[in-house]
Design an enzyme around this catalytic site. Structure first.
Site, PDB file in Angstrom:
ATOM      1  N   HIS A  79       0.845  -1.203   0.000  1.00 50.08           N
ATOM      2  CA  HIS A  79       0.000   0.000   0.000  1.00 50.08           C
ATOM      3  C   HIS A  79       0.881   1.253   0.000  1.00 50.08           C
ATOM      4  O   HIS A  79       0.677   2.165  -0.810  1.00 50.08           O
ATOM      5  CB  HIS A  79      -0.927   0.003   1.224  1.00 50.08           C
ATOM      6  CG  HIS A  79      -1.540   1.345   1.536  1.00 50.08           C
ATOM      7  ND1 HIS A  79      -2.587   1.869   0.811  1.00 50.08           N
ATOM      8  CD2 HIS A  79      -1.246   2.285   2.478  1.00 50.08           C
ATOM      9  CE1 HIS A  79      -2.919   3.061   1.293  1.00 50.08           C
ATOM     10  NE2 HIS A  79      -2.114   3.342   2.314  1.00 50.08           N
ATOM     11  N   ASP A 108       6.620  21.909 -26.213  1.00 53.46           N
ATOM     12  CA  ASP A 108       6.557  20.544 -25.673  1.00 53.46           C
ATOM     13  C   ASP A 108       7.613  20.456 -24.578  1.00 53.46           C
ATOM     14  O   ASP A 108       8.270  21.445 -24.265  1.00 53.46           O
ATOM     15  CB  ASP A 108       6.841  19.492 -26.772  1.00 53.46           C
ATOM     16  CG  ASP A 108       6.239  18.139 -26.409  1.00 53.46           C
ATOM     17  OD1 ASP A 108       6.459  17.673 -25.272  1.00 53.46           O
ATOM     18  OD2 ASP A 108       5.527  17.546 -27.247  1.00 53.46           O
ATOM     19  N   TRP A 144       7.115  -0.294   3.951  1.00 56.31           N
ATOM     20  CA  TRP A 144       7.607   0.377   2.732  1.00 56.31           C
ATOM     21  C   TRP A 144       9.006   0.923   2.968  1.00 56.31           C
ATOM     22  O   TRP A 144       9.757   1.152   2.030  1.00 56.31           O
ATOM     23  CB  TRP A 144       6.652   1.477   2.283  1.00 56.31           C
ATOM     24  CG  TRP A 144       6.851   2.811   2.945  1.00 56.31           C
ATOM     25  CD1 TRP A 144       6.260   3.216   4.098  1.00 56.31           C
ATOM     26  CD2 TRP A 144       7.681   3.897   2.506  1.00 56.31           C
ATOM     27  NE1 TRP A 144       6.675   4.482   4.416  1.00 56.31           N
ATOM     28  CE2 TRP A 144       7.546   4.932   3.464  1.00 56.31           C
ATOM     29  CE3 TRP A 144       8.521   4.107   1.413  1.00 56.31           C
ATOM     30  CZ2 TRP A 144       8.226   6.141   3.353  1.00 56.31           C
ATOM     31  CZ3 TRP A 144       9.200   5.318   1.320  1.00 56.31           C
ATOM     32  CH2 TRP A 144       9.048   6.311   2.278  1.00 56.31           C
ATOM     33  N   SER A 172      12.766   6.050 -13.743  1.00 60.66           N
ATOM     34  CA  SER A 172      11.674   6.808 -14.335  1.00 60.66           C
ATOM     35  C   SER A 172      11.593   8.212 -13.735  1.00 60.66           C
ATOM     36  O   SER A 172      11.491   9.206 -14.467  1.00 60.66           O
ATOM     37  CB  SER A 172      10.364   6.047 -14.126  1.00 60.66           C
ATOM     38  OG  SER A 172       9.268   6.887 -14.323  1.00 60.66           O
ATOM     39  N   SER A 173      11.657   8.307 -12.405  1.00 61.21           N
ATOM     40  CA  SER A 173      11.557   9.645 -11.788  1.00 61.21           C
ATOM     41  C   SER A 173      12.732  10.521 -12.166  1.00 61.21           C
ATOM     42  O   SER A 173      12.572  11.720 -12.361  1.00 61.21           O
ATOM     43  CB  SER A 173      11.550   9.580 -10.263  1.00 61.21           C
ATOM     44  OG  SER A 173      10.748   8.595  -9.802  1.00 61.21           O
ATOM     45  N   HIS A 256      13.413  11.742   3.900  1.00 57.77           N
ATOM     46  CA  HIS A 256      12.821  13.028   4.249  1.00 57.77           C
ATOM     47  C   HIS A 256      12.675  13.959   3.057  1.00 57.77           C
ATOM     48  O   HIS A 256      11.585  14.479   2.839  1.00 57.77           O
ATOM     49  CB  HIS A 256      13.492  13.717   5.433  1.00 57.77           C
ATOM     50  CG  HIS A 256      12.593  14.815   5.901  1.00 57.77           C
ATOM     51  ND1 HIS A 256      11.542  14.604   6.755  1.00 57.77           N
ATOM     52  CD2 HIS A 256      12.494  16.104   5.503  1.00 57.77           C
ATOM     53  CE1 HIS A 256      10.857  15.720   6.886  1.00 57.77           C
ATOM     54  NE2 HIS A 256      11.410  16.641   6.145  1.00 57.77           N
ATOM     55  N   GLU A 258      12.185  13.072   0.179  1.00 57.34           N
ATOM     56  CA  GLU A 258      11.091  12.453  -0.568  1.00 57.34           C
ATOM     57  C   GLU A 258       9.733  13.013  -0.140  1.00 57.34           C
ATOM     58  O   GLU A 258       8.852  13.229  -0.962  1.00 57.34           O
ATOM     59  CB  GLU A 258      11.133  10.927  -0.371  1.00 57.34           C
ATOM     60  CG  GLU A 258       9.909  10.169  -0.853  1.00 57.34           C
ATOM     61  CD  GLU A 258       9.741  10.137  -2.360  1.00 57.34           C
ATOM     62  OE1 GLU A 258      10.708  10.478  -3.073  1.00 57.34           O
ATOM     63  OE2 GLU A 258       8.637   9.796  -2.823  1.00 57.34           O
ATOM     64  N   TYR A 260       9.101  15.949   0.782  1.00 57.02           N
ATOM     65  CA  TYR A 260       8.930  17.264   0.146  1.00 57.02           C
ATOM     66  C   TYR A 260       8.720  17.127  -1.346  1.00 57.02           C
ATOM     67  O   TYR A 260       8.060  17.964  -1.954  1.00 57.02           O
ATOM     68  CB  TYR A 260      10.097  18.189   0.503  1.00 57.02           C
ATOM     69  CG  TYR A 260      10.053  18.514   1.970  1.00 57.02           C
ATOM     70  CD1 TYR A 260       8.911  19.105   2.501  1.00 57.02           C
ATOM     71  CD2 TYR A 260      11.063  18.172   2.831  1.00 57.02           C
ATOM     72  CE1 TYR A 260       8.799  19.358   3.846  1.00 57.02           C
ATOM     73  CE2 TYR A 260      10.956  18.421   4.185  1.00 57.02           C
ATOM     74  CZ  TYR A 260       9.825  19.011   4.688  1.00 57.02           C
ATOM     75  OH  TYR A 260       9.709  19.239   6.024  1.00 57.02           O
ATOM     76  N   SER A 271      -1.071  27.546  -4.883  1.00 58.01           N
ATOM     77  CA  SER A 271      -0.732  28.935  -5.182  1.00 58.01           C
ATOM     78  C   SER A 271      -1.320  29.396  -6.511  1.00 58.01           C
ATOM     79  O   SER A 271      -1.355  30.595  -6.786  1.00 58.01           O
ATOM     80  CB  SER A 271       0.782  29.125  -5.221  1.00 58.01           C
ATOM     81  OG  SER A 271       1.345  28.743  -3.997  1.00 58.01           O
ATOM     82  N   HIS A 305      15.237  12.747  12.437  1.00 57.69           N
ATOM     83  CA  HIS A 305      14.054  12.869  13.295  1.00 57.69           C
ATOM     84  C   HIS A 305      13.158  11.634  13.185  1.00 57.69           C
ATOM     85  O   HIS A 305      12.226  11.486  13.948  1.00 57.69           O
ATOM     86  CB  HIS A 305      13.268  14.154  13.028  1.00 57.69           C
ATOM     87  CG  HIS A 305      12.718  14.284  11.643  1.00 57.69           C
ATOM     88  ND1 HIS A 305      12.509  15.490  11.035  1.00 57.69           N
ATOM     89  CD2 HIS A 305      12.329  13.362  10.731  1.00 57.69           C
ATOM     90  CE1 HIS A 305      12.015  15.301   9.829  1.00 57.69           C
ATOM     91  NE2 HIS A 305      11.895  14.025   9.618  1.00 57.69           N
ATOM     92  N   HIS A 306      13.454  10.767  12.216  1.00 56.21           N
ATOM     93  CA  HIS A 306      12.722   9.497  12.133  1.00 56.21           C
ATOM     94  C   HIS A 306      13.342   8.446  13.038  1.00 56.21           C
ATOM     95  O   HIS A 306      12.844   7.334  13.118  1.00 56.21           O
ATOM     96  CB  HIS A 306      12.724   8.984  10.689  1.00 56.21           C
ATOM     97  CG  HIS A 306      12.035   9.902   9.739  1.00 56.21           C
ATOM     98  ND1 HIS A 306      10.710   9.769   9.416  1.00 56.21           N
ATOM     99  CD2 HIS A 306      12.473  10.984   9.065  1.00 56.21           C
ATOM    100  CE1 HIS A 306      10.362  10.734   8.578  1.00 56.21           C
ATOM    101  NE2 HIS A 306      11.409  11.481   8.347  1.00 56.21           N
ATOM    102  N   THR A 331       7.378  26.991   5.925  1.00 55.68           N
ATOM    103  CA  THR A 331       6.049  26.435   5.651  1.00 55.68           C
ATOM    104  C   THR A 331       4.978  27.397   6.168  1.00 55.68           C
ATOM    105  O   THR A 331       3.968  27.632   5.491  1.00 55.68           O
ATOM    106  CB  THR A 331       5.899  25.056   6.307  1.00 55.68           C
ATOM    107  OG1 THR A 331       7.071  24.297   6.051  1.00 55.68           O
ATOM    108  CG2 THR A 331       4.708  24.312   5.735  1.00 55.68           C
ATOM    109  N   LYS A 334       4.302  30.176   3.835  1.00 52.06           N
ATOM    110  CA  LYS A 334       3.394  29.810   2.750  1.00 52.06           C
ATOM    111  C   LYS A 334       1.938  29.879   3.200  1.00 52.06           C
ATOM    112  O   LYS A 334       1.086  30.456   2.519  1.00 52.06           O
ATOM    113  CB  LYS A 334       3.708  28.406   2.242  1.00 52.06           C
ATOM    114  CG  LYS A 334       4.965  28.399   1.429  1.00 52.06           C
ATOM    115  CD  LYS A 334       5.297  27.015   0.961  1.00 52.06           C
ATOM    116  CE  LYS A 334       6.292  27.110  -0.162  1.00 52.06           C
ATOM    117  NZ  LYS A 334       5.706  27.679  -1.379  1.00 52.06           N
ATOM    118  N   ARG A 453       1.490   0.884  15.107  1.00 55.90           N
ATOM    119  CA  ARG A 453       1.159   0.765  13.689  1.00 55.90           C
ATOM    120  C   ARG A 453       1.659  -0.583  13.161  1.00 55.90           C
ATOM    121  O   ARG A 453       2.460  -1.254  13.803  1.00 55.90           O
ATOM    122  CB  ARG A 453       1.762   1.924  12.905  1.00 55.90           C
ATOM    123  CG  ARG A 453       3.283   1.969  12.945  1.00 55.90           C
ATOM    124  CD  ARG A 453       3.845   3.250  12.369  1.00 55.90           C
ATOM    125  NE  ARG A 453       3.835   3.256  10.916  1.00 55.90           N
ATOM    126  CZ  ARG A 453       4.787   3.827  10.154  1.00 55.90           C
ATOM    127  NH1 ARG A 453       5.816   4.436  10.713  1.00 55.90           N
ATOM    128  NH2 ARG A 453       4.712   3.802   8.846  1.00 55.90           N
TER     129      ARG A 453
HETATM  130 CU   LIG Z   1      11.196  13.393   7.896  1.00 57.89          CU
END
Ligand SMILES: [Cu+2]
Lengths: 529, 188
Positions: A79, A108, A144, A172-173, A256, A258, A260, A271, A305-306, A331, A334, A453
């Site tokens: 998932h 293009d 994951w 691909s990315s 991390h 990722e 963002y 915006s 921080h993880h 943030t 914004k 979890r």
């Molecule tokens: Cu993080």
């Protein structure tokens, strides 16, 4: 033998006129590729969503009812992978394909053939990943985040397929990111200076650099997992001199930034939408650009921080805590800019605006729970509980995915040439926004109460809240079928859309007719001012 | 045409960035190790013999050193410290022993991997001799006493009054056999 020849003949007869499928297979048109990406992303959203339904069905009651724990683990793992790499990231790449050239007045993308490749390798990555679920022993079940040694010592043989599919997704990315950067740097219409670019283009430009910086690190991490598991290296194996904690450092160095990657393009979408429906210019454009850039830079300094509970020195914990909290500043800039844009604006509440407003409020809730998680001492309580699950789903579902839905409603008239059914769309919005909160808000409370979890069973005192959560989950899942219905209905017909269906909209994409012709801006537009 | 070559230049730089970041991912491994060795981050110990160099024995302080043992998954040996803890003065040399027994009917090779908590203390625990420096073979149904000789650096910070030295024992029989086979084939 003869039957084979017969079938071949049969097929030749069919093939002599180019059929619909070859247009999509060989297309180098940014609009076609954007459409492919968006439909692929929606398909993945449904597949990843059905896995979430399995999870919520199992968690409807305490005890084990529907699935084996091992299968439950595969569901949570796949998932996550499908939603991140299959739904959210391709949705943004699809939007970039459709919109970036039209917004900067380019004919293009700069590298159209690579564009075709970067899309068409994606389905293979996901066929490999999803088919591993049907292998003997099942698909990946290590979460994951594929922490070693779960992904090395304790994983089954589908790990090789998992690694291979992540490599393809990464390639691909990276190709997509290179294409976006080259397009933005080289194909802007004359007069379209960097500081005149729409925020969506800016946020994607910065996202593309993040992709180039961290997708290779992810590729390195999965490669090390592969060699540890199959080729006798010991990157993460303590008995051979390695260190499993190092896996977490490498993974979150990718992980991390990722997050963002999955939210900066949303900032660009919001915006664009809020000024349109408040009929005012975006407040603080340049501060938005600088805020986006500083978020991107800070994202490289906060990964640990993880990992507060892995036993770091206090100094390191403080460093990562303060850096993480620092991200709240750009943030916040914004959020305040969006609110200031709405201040005394002539607001109207069409569906894209409703989703944008829900984004601003609900993403901020996700940001606040993120701040709570950043506080090292209390993180020891929140770590690996449903509080974390609530946090990142607020950020990714009511954040990233709501912004994609806002974008789809906003630009759908431009893509299809028809207005979507506003009543049905509003119904989709209200169904989604109510059910999503029933789904994720109570998770904060079970999390604080200590429900871990990624576990298929739980203590009975969590039963009531889990039932509410599951009901919200089923309702949210079903609501997305309304979305599918609105989009199909709009693609098939409906009220003709004007070139600029939203009176307050600004930007080059609204200067071309709706639906956008197959080729646009073959002669670069003139940009005033 | 200018456009084309300009595209190439950007693509080339971006690909260089991609390759660089891929390499950086792997460079994190030695960087992490160097960082851990320098800071004691993660509680690793210097896994090599250190000569006794302490300038004095600090009789005014006593530090409790506790011992823990774990068996890694699939490791059938019995493995435990002979004493649970010792009290030492910084600078004083101590010898402790661990008991290991191989209850299986085959010869096995083990490797112990040490770890120290709090991580900060790992910079101050020096091992003069340790069974963890080498792989330890044990014949079928035999046992052995395994020694560790260590001292604490007198520089050890005041606030560290207790530290834990833990060993995880891994089964290395398969790897050891593989290397011996490789060695015998090369020597032939
Ligand atoms: Cu993080």
């Amino acid at each position: 033998m003869s039957t084979t020849v017969d079938t071949l003949h049969h097929e030749e007869h069919h093939d002599h006129k180019p059929s619909g499928i070859t247009r999509w297979l060989f297309t180098t048109n940014h609009k076609d590729i954007g459409t492919l990406y968006l439909w692929f992303s929606f398909l993945m959203f449904l597949i990843g969503g059905s896995m979430a339904m399995v999870i919520r069905a199992e968690l409807f009651q305490p005890g084990l009812q529907l699935v084996e724990p091992h299968f439950f683990n595969q569901m949570t793992t796949v998932h996550g992978l499908v939603m991140i790499f299959g739904a959210v990231m391709p949705a943004f790449t699809g939007l970039a394909n459709w919109l970036v050239p039209m917004m900067i007045g380019a004919p293009d993308m700069a590298l159209p053939r690579m564009n075709n490749w970067s899309f068409w390798i994606l389905p293979f990555a996901f066929i490999i990943l999803l088919s591993s679920l049907f292998m003997e022993g099942g698909g990946p079940a290590m979460g994951w985040t594929f922490y070693a040694p779960l992904s090395t010592t304790y994983s089954n043989d589908s790990t090789a397929l998992f690694v291979f599919s992540v490599h393809i997704m990464g390639i691909s990315s990276i190709m997509g990111a290179i294409n976006v950067i080259v397009t933005i740097m080289n194909l802007r219409a004359p007069g379209m200076t960097y500081m005149k670019m729409p925020m969506f283009v800016w946020t994607w430009f910065i996202t593309a650099f993040l992709l180039i910086a961290v997708m290779p690190v992810l590729a390195g991490a999965v490669t090390m997992v592969l060699t540890d598991k199959y080729f006798g290296t010991s990157f993460f194996d303590a008995s051979g001199g390695g260190d499993p904690v190092m896996f977490q450092h490498i993974f979150w160095f990718f992980g991390h930034p990722e997050v963002y990657i999955m939210i900066l393009p949303s900032f660009g979408i919001i915006s664009a939408i809020i000024p349109t429906f408040t009929r005012k210019k975006l407040f603080g454009y340049s501060s938005m650009v600088y805020a986006t850039a500083s978020i991107a830079i800070l994202s490289f300094l906060v990964w640990a921080h993880h990992m507060f509970t892995t036993g770091m020195p206090v100094v390191a914990e403080l460093f990562f805590m303060y850096c993480t909290m620092l991200i709240a500043v750009p943030t916040g800039v914004k959020i305040f800019n969006w609110v200031a844009t709405m201040w005394r604006g002539a607001m109207s509440f069409e569906t894209p605006m409703l989703f944008a407003l829900a984004f601003v409020i609900l993403f901020t809730i996700g940001g606040f729970s993120g701040l709570m998680l950043a506080i090292t001492p209390v993180d020891f309580q929140y770590h690996d509980t449903y509080f974390v699950v609530a946090h990142f789903h607020y950020v990714l579902v009511t954040g990233a995915i709501f912004s994609v839905m806002a974008a789809v409603y906003y630009w759908l008239p431009k893509w299809t040439g028809h207005m979507y059914d506003e009543t049905l769309a509003k119904f989709h919005f209200w169904a989604s926004v109510i059910s999503v909160n029933v789904l994720f808000f109570p998770m904060h409370f079970v999390g604080l109460a200590g429900m871990p979890r990624r576990i298929p069973d739980y203590s009975v005192q969590f039963a009531d809240i889990n039932q509410i959560v599951s009901i919200g989950g089923f309702a949210f899942g079903l609501s997305q079928l309304i979305f599918l219905w609105v989009v199909i209905k709009c693609a098939r017909g409906g009220e003709k859309a004007a070139a600029k269906p939203w009176e307050g909209a600004e930007g080059l994409e609204w200067t071309i007719p709706s639906p956008a012709p197959y080729h646009t801006f073959e002669k670069p537009p003139k940009i005033e001012g | 045409m200018a456009q084309q070559s300009n595209n190439r230049k950007i693509i080339f730089r971006l690909l260089l960035g991609v390759a660089g970041m891929f390499a950086f991912g792997f460079a994190l491994v030695p960087l992490y190790n160097a960082f851990c060795d320098a800071t004691g981050f993660n509680g690793r110990t210097k896994n090599e013999a250190v000569a006794y160099t302490a300038s004095h024995v600090d009789k005014s302080r006593t530090v409790t050193v506790q011992f823990l043992t774990h068996n890694a998954k699939g490791m059938p040996w019995q493995f435990k410290p002979d004493i649970k803890e010792v009290h030492v003065h910084p600078g004083e040399v101590k010898l402790v022993t661990f008991y290991a027994a191989n209850p299986t009917a085959r010869r096995m090779v083990a490797q112990a991997v040490p770890s120290i908590a709090p991580a900060e203390a790992s910079l101050y625990l020096n091992k003069i001799e340790c069974f963890c420096f080498n792989q330890q073979p044990l014949a079928a149904n035999t046992d052995a006493e395994m020694p560790v000789q260590f001292y604490l650096d007198p520089e050890i910070p005041e606030h560290i009054t207790t530290l834990t030295l833990s060993y995880t024992l891994y089964d290395m029989t398969a790897d050891a056999n593989a290397t011996t086979v490789a060695q015998t084939t090369t020597s032939e």
